[in-house]
Design a protein around this motif. Structure first.
Motif, PDB file in Angstrom:
ATOM      1  N   LYS A   1       0.827  -1.210   0.000  1.00  0.00           N
ATOM      2  CA  LYS A   1       0.000   0.000   0.000  1.00  0.00           C
ATOM      3  C   LYS A   1       0.861   1.260   0.000  1.00  0.00           C
ATOM      4  O   LYS A   1       0.501   2.262  -0.621  1.00  0.00           O
ATOM      5  CB  LYS A   1      -0.902  -0.012   1.236  1.00  0.00           C
ATOM      6  CG  LYS A   1      -1.762   1.211   1.407  1.00  0.00           C
ATOM      7  CD  LYS A   1      -2.586   1.100   2.675  1.00  0.00           C
ATOM      8  CE  LYS A   1      -3.315   2.375   2.983  1.00  0.00           C
ATOM      9  NZ  LYS A   1      -4.017   2.309   4.273  1.00  0.00           N
ATOM     10  N   TYR A   2       2.008   1.205   0.676  1.00  0.00           N
ATOM     11  CA  TYR A   2       2.879   2.363   0.763  1.00  0.00           C
ATOM     12  C   TYR A   2       3.959   2.383  -0.303  1.00  0.00           C
ATOM     13  O   TYR A   2       4.953   3.096  -0.180  1.00  0.00           O
ATOM     14  CB  TYR A   2       3.488   2.470   2.162  1.00  0.00           C
ATOM     15  CG  TYR A   2       2.447   2.750   3.216  1.00  0.00           C
ATOM     16  CD1 TYR A   2       1.507   3.766   3.036  1.00  0.00           C
ATOM     17  CD2 TYR A   2       2.374   1.990   4.364  1.00  0.00           C
ATOM     18  CE1 TYR A   2       0.542   4.019   3.989  1.00  0.00           C
ATOM     19  CE2 TYR A   2       1.408   2.244   5.326  1.00  0.00           C
ATOM     20  CZ  TYR A   2       0.495   3.259   5.126  1.00  0.00           C
ATOM     21  OH  TYR A   2      -0.466   3.510   6.075  1.00  0.00           O
TER      22      TYR A   2
ATOM     23  N   ALA B   1       8.830   3.025   3.178  1.00  0.00           N
ATOM     24  CA  ALA B   1       7.371   2.964   3.329  1.00  0.00           C
ATOM     25  C   ALA B   1       6.866   3.996   4.333  1.00  0.00           C
ATOM     26  O   ALA B   1       5.889   4.699   4.083  1.00  0.00           O
ATOM     27  CB  ALA B   1       6.954   1.563   3.763  1.00  0.00           C
ATOM     28  N   ILE B   2       7.522   4.069   5.476  1.00  0.00           N
ATOM     29  CA  ILE B   2       7.095   4.985   6.538  1.00  0.00           C
ATOM     30  C   ILE B   2       8.150   6.083   6.652  1.00  0.00           C
ATOM     31  O   ILE B   2       9.050   6.019   7.475  1.00  0.00           O
ATOM     32  CB  ILE B   2       6.921   4.239   7.877  1.00  0.00           C
ATOM     33  CG1 ILE B   2       5.963   3.071   7.713  1.00  0.00           C
ATOM     34  CG2 ILE B   2       6.401   5.190   8.941  1.00  0.00           C
ATOM     35  CD1 ILE B   2       5.907   2.158   8.914  1.00  0.00           C
TER      36      ILE B   2
ATOM     37  N   ARG C   1       5.572  11.000   6.033  1.00  0.00           N
ATOM     38  CA  ARG C   1       4.353  10.244   6.342  1.00  0.00           C
ATOM     39  C   ARG C   1       4.035  10.330   7.824  1.00  0.00           C
ATOM     40  O   ARG C   1       2.875  10.481   8.216  1.00  0.00           O
ATOM     41  CB  ARG C   1       4.501   8.789   5.907  1.00  0.00           C
ATOM     42  CG  ARG C   1       3.190   8.037   5.903  1.00  0.00           C
ATOM     43  CD  ARG C   1       3.350   6.687   5.263  1.00  0.00           C
ATOM     44  NE  ARG C   1       3.946   6.814   3.940  1.00  0.00           N
ATOM     45  CZ  ARG C   1       3.291   6.631   2.799  1.00  0.00           C
ATOM     46  NH1 ARG C   1       2.037   6.306   2.825  1.00  0.00           N
ATOM     47  NH2 ARG C   1       3.901   6.763   1.652  1.00  0.00           N
TER      48      ARG C   1
END
Length: 157
Positions: free
Chosen positions: A99-100, A129-130, A134
């Protein structure tokens, strides 16, 4: 134009938080980001923001740029660890990484990894991703920006 010093000037009197105050601050953040801690992520971020804003406003007159940067990196690592633990299952981890924006092979490799939470959260895939942006989008306030604004307030008087 007002210059904001980012270092302790030599030959002048300066102040900074004591080691015990720094330790208490880090211990409080450690308590708030505990892996076994209940609550939703927005609630945790809100409490972290309350503590960090209060601490930086209280000690903002001091010279502590390097400490703030170290705490910011450490706090981001702790939050990634907390998120990684909450994505308990391999399927959830894989789905969230995809998703990321992580590629299939990388997401599957990390999701099925047997590394511990702390070690896995320092992986470059999770950092991709994070990201810091974010975390900011999810409500975490940037300590370095808080510190710069506190320094500006104190030095503008």
């Amino acid at each position: 134009m007002l210059r904001i010093p980012h270092y302790e000037p030599h030959g002048k009197v300066g102040c900074r938080p004591s080691r015990s105050a720094q330790r208490r601050f880090k211990d409080k953040l450690r308590e708030l980001t505990s892996r076994k801690r209940p609550g939703t992520f927005p609630t945790i971020v809100k409490e972290i923001n309350q503590v960090t804003v209060g601490w930086v406003n209280y000690y903002g007159i001091g010279y502590m740029k390097s400490f703030i940067e170290k705490i910011q990196h450490w706090l981001n690592h702790r939050l990634r660890q907390l998120i990684w633990k909450r994505w308990k299952k391999v399927r959830t981890r894989y789905t969230m990484l995809k998703k990321y924006g992580i590629k299939h092979d990388d997401a599957l490799e990390l999701a099925a990894s047997r590394k511990g939470y702390w070690r896995a959260s320092s992986n470059h895939i999770i950092h991709t991703a994070i990201t810091k942006d974010r975390l900011k989008k999810w409500g975490l306030k940037d300590l370095t920006q808080l510190y710069k604004s506190a320094q500006y307030r104190y030095l503008s008087y």
